[in-house]
Design a protein around this motif. Sequence first.
Motif, PDB file in Angstrom:
ATOM      1  N   TYR B 226      42.995  27.227  46.181  1.00 20.60           N
ATOM      2  CA  TYR B 226      42.641  28.600  46.521  1.00 20.60           C
ATOM      3  C   TYR B 226      41.396  29.042  45.753  1.00 20.60           C
ATOM      4  CZ  TYR B 226      43.266  33.599  47.417  1.00 20.60           C
ATOM      5  OH  TYR B 226      43.092  34.895  47.807  1.00 20.60           O
ATOM      6  N   GLN B 227      41.352  28.719  44.481  1.00 25.96           N
ATOM      7  CA  GLN B 227      40.205  29.138  43.671  1.00 25.96           C
ATOM      8  C   GLN B 227      38.919  28.448  44.125  1.00 25.96           C
ATOM      9  OE1 GLN B 227      40.217  31.671  41.857  1.00 25.96           O
ATOM     10  NE2 GLN B 227      42.406  32.010  41.525  1.00 25.96           N
ATOM     11  N   LEU B 228      39.048  27.186  44.537  1.00 30.23           N
ATOM     12  CA  LEU B 228      37.859  26.486  45.044  1.00 30.23           C
ATOM     13  C   LEU B 228      37.355  27.153  46.317  1.00 30.23           C
ATOM     14  CD1 LEU B 228      38.702  22.710  44.508  1.00 30.23           C
ATOM     15  CD2 LEU B 228      36.802  24.007  43.501  1.00 30.23           C
ATOM     16  N   ILE B 233      33.231  30.980  48.956  1.00 30.93           N
ATOM     17  CA  ILE B 233      32.724  32.152  49.682  1.00 30.93           C
ATOM     18  C   ILE B 233      32.135  33.212  48.760  1.00 30.93           C
ATOM     19  CG2 ILE B 233      34.189  31.849  51.705  1.00 30.93           C
ATOM     20  CD1 ILE B 233      35.858  34.199  50.644  1.00 30.93           C
ATOM     21  N   ARG B 234      32.563  33.251  47.526  1.00 35.26           N
ATOM     22  CA  ARG B 234      32.159  34.344  46.652  1.00 35.26           C
ATOM     23  C   ARG B 234      31.297  33.906  45.478  1.00 35.26           C
ATOM     24  NH1 ARG B 234      36.655  37.929  43.562  1.00 35.26           N
ATOM     25  NH2 ARG B 234      36.060  36.563  41.879  1.00 35.26           N
ATOM     26  N   GLY B 235      31.347  32.615  45.162  1.00 33.85           N
ATOM     27  CA  GLY B 235      30.664  32.148  43.962  1.00 33.85           C
ATOM     28  C   GLY B 235      31.553  32.339  42.748  1.00 33.85           C
ATOM     29  N   PHE B 254      31.822  42.907  32.668  1.00 29.62           N
ATOM     30  CA  PHE B 254      31.758  42.681  34.105  1.00 29.62           C
ATOM     31  C   PHE B 254      30.675  41.646  34.413  1.00 29.62           C
ATOM     32  CE2 PHE B 254      33.501  46.938  33.697  1.00 29.62           C
ATOM     33  CZ  PHE B 254      34.558  46.896  34.599  1.00 29.62           C
ATOM     34  N   ASN B 255      30.961  40.782  35.359  1.00 22.26           N
ATOM     35  CA  ASN B 255      29.987  39.770  35.755  1.00 22.26           C
ATOM     36  C   ASN B 255      29.763  39.783  37.256  1.00 22.26           C
ATOM     37  OD1 ASN B 255      28.924  38.203  33.525  1.00 22.26           O
ATOM     38  ND2 ASN B 255      31.050  37.631  33.117  1.00 22.26           N
ATOM     39  N   THR B 256      28.638  39.237  37.652  1.00 23.49           N
ATOM     40  CA  THR B 256      28.316  39.099  39.058  1.00 23.49           C
ATOM     41  C   THR B 256      28.564  37.656  39.470  1.00 23.49           C
ATOM     42  OG1 THR B 256      26.625  40.791  38.895  1.00 23.49           O
ATOM     43  CG2 THR B 256      26.407  39.256  40.703  1.00 23.49           C
ATOM     44  N   THR B 257      29.088  37.470  40.678  1.00 20.49           N
ATOM     45  CA  THR B 257      29.336  36.096  41.121  1.00 20.49           C
ATOM     46  C   THR B 257      28.083  35.486  41.737  1.00 20.49           C
ATOM     47  OG1 THR B 257      30.123  36.824  43.286  1.00 20.49           O
ATOM     48  CG2 THR B 257      31.780  36.532  41.583  1.00 20.49           C
ATOM     49  N   THR B 258      27.882  34.205  41.437  1.00 16.27           N
ATOM     50  CA  THR B 258      26.763  33.461  42.031  1.00 16.27           C
ATOM     51  C   THR B 258      27.251  32.074  42.413  1.00 16.27           C
ATOM     52  OG1 THR B 258      26.131  32.599  39.879  1.00 16.27           O
ATOM     53  CG2 THR B 258      24.981  34.565  40.615  1.00 16.27           C
ATOM     54  N   GLY B 259      26.472  31.396  43.253  1.00 18.38           N
ATOM     55  CA  GLY B 259      26.829  30.033  43.644  1.00 18.38           C
ATOM     56  C   GLY B 259      26.488  29.055  42.541  1.00 18.38           C
ATOM     57  N   ALA B 268      28.293  36.113  47.533  1.00 16.96           N
ATOM     58  CA  ALA B 268      27.797  36.143  46.151  1.00 16.96           C
ATOM     59  C   ALA B 268      27.392  37.574  45.831  1.00 16.96           C
ATOM     60  CB  ALA B 268      26.608  35.209  46.006  1.00 16.96           C
ATOM     61  N   GLY B 269      27.490  37.945  44.573  1.00 15.52           N
ATOM     62  CA  GLY B 269      27.111  39.294  44.189  1.00 15.52           C
ATOM     63  C   GLY B 269      28.318  40.204  44.011  1.00 15.52           C
ATOM     64  N   TRP B 270      29.513  39.656  44.149  1.00 14.19           N
ATOM     65  CA  TRP B 270      30.748  40.396  43.879  1.00 14.19           C
ATOM     66  C   TRP B 270      30.767  40.710  42.377  1.00 14.19           C
ATOM     67  CZ3 TRP B 270      33.861  40.053  48.466  1.00 14.19           C
ATOM     68  CH2 TRP B 270      35.064  40.740  48.427  1.00 14.19           C
ATOM     69  N   ILE B 271      31.176  41.893  42.001  1.00 19.40           N
ATOM     70  CA  ILE B 271      31.260  42.208  40.570  1.00 19.40           C
ATOM     71  C   ILE B 271      32.720  42.110  40.138  1.00 19.40           C
ATOM     72  CG2 ILE B 271      30.967  44.009  38.818  1.00 19.40           C
ATOM     73  CD1 ILE B 271      28.618  45.029  40.453  1.00 19.40           C
ATOM     74  N   VAL B 272      32.979  41.337  39.100  1.00 12.64           N
ATOM     75  CA  VAL B 272      34.373  41.183  38.683  1.00 12.64           C
ATOM     76  C   VAL B 272      34.582  41.564  37.223  1.00 12.64           C
ATOM     77  CG1 VAL B 272      35.162  39.514  40.397  1.00 12.64           C
ATOM     78  CG2 VAL B 272      33.928  38.703  38.429  1.00 12.64           C
TER      79      VAL B 272
END
Lengths: 153, 291
Positions: B226-228, B233-235, B254-259, B268-272
Amino acid sequence: MASVTAESVVEATLKSYAALPKHGKPSVRDNGVPEWTILASISLTLPDACSSTATNGTQVVPISIGTGVKVLPAARLPPLGDTVHDCHAEVLARRGFVRWLLDQATRVARGEEHAGLVLWDAETKRFSLAPGVQAWLYVSALPVGVAQHVLSC
Amino acid sequence: MAEAFRSAPEIGLARGDDTGAVRGRNGYENYGAIRTKPGRTDSPPSISFSCSDKIASWSVLGLQGALLSQLFEPVYLDHILVGGVEEPPAGVIPAGSTWENMVTAEAERALWGRLDGVKGVKLTTTAFPFSKTTVLASHHESGAPSTSTVSLSFVPGLGKAEVIINGCAQGSGWKAPGHTLLKDKMRSRLSKIEMMRAFLGLKQVIAQQVDDSATYFELKHQAEAYQLAKEAIRGIPSEPVSLAWAAMLPHKEFNTTTGRGESEPPFAGWIVGGQRYESFTCAGFLKDEGR
């Protein structure tokens, strides 16, 4: 029985919501301002041939309904996971659906009464939805992000 | 599931600023741009991503989420129905197009035009009695309607509906995020910790080993497949958020997702907020404190 239609899924959802008490539904405020919200649901439908006894012969089973248009600001997120971050209708509908899956799987595993829509495979040691069961998401308004865009074209 | 991913990386992501997420409605015309809630840019910022982005990711990952993916085959959405698509006043629709075509095209683009999966969007004209349009029509004399501050979850198979305000069940119970668990009655059964407890309960029933000291984050990350898929899709949360975002958020975690590779994941660009909000155990302790 006629096959499942989109309208029958919407009707089953709205009927289920209509039967709920007023508490938690939008109201008219003391100053006369009426409130609105968005509703989302996840329903399961059964294939034609198997309107099971477990679901009283119906083909559409509304599993989880959510209403809401609010989220917690980032500054209010809880470290202990004890409040719901995103209370938008779609998100609540999904989380409620997962809670239901957990509950049904637990019932199946314990041999308790269940809706007959979740199966356990002893070989793979995994649960699954019964074959032919389909999942429907209904959202009463265009999801956030879409509606504004169409209207601003 | 891999099938669904294959076409995804081909879709370009137009970015709203140099590091990703677009606040509210700004930049929505950027194809594939992801947006955070709420749409109004004058309300307090949140990192909850817009529902169309979430729905699009469920159509790939399934509805069951990371925890349950370890015990349950993925549950994919087969159909999506959208209501509240009343026609706007004459003159708004360009010649040669219909309102319905416009809405369907837009909804499909936002929901899964970017990703494969669902059989299609259907529109319904059946009105929800508390939709903005219905309320407006029946209270036209009382001024602009306002959004309800109350949320509700009704799962018929689980009994009574739960009324949720500020993320808590039973109304006015919100308190500043702290290090003591909210009282039982105030916790929604949909909160992370309650979902986690139900998951661990199920594991126990099917005689799997349960590690009480594991955090929510650790349990979710045991779901490797699932995480892979989520990464695809999200980085991965790897970059600091932009300065503009940093100024609006309460702390620096907080971090931004990237590939990882060359092709940019579609979301990509989701903030978590990441581990900071997921380091609690099922007993309601932060991992460090619980030891």
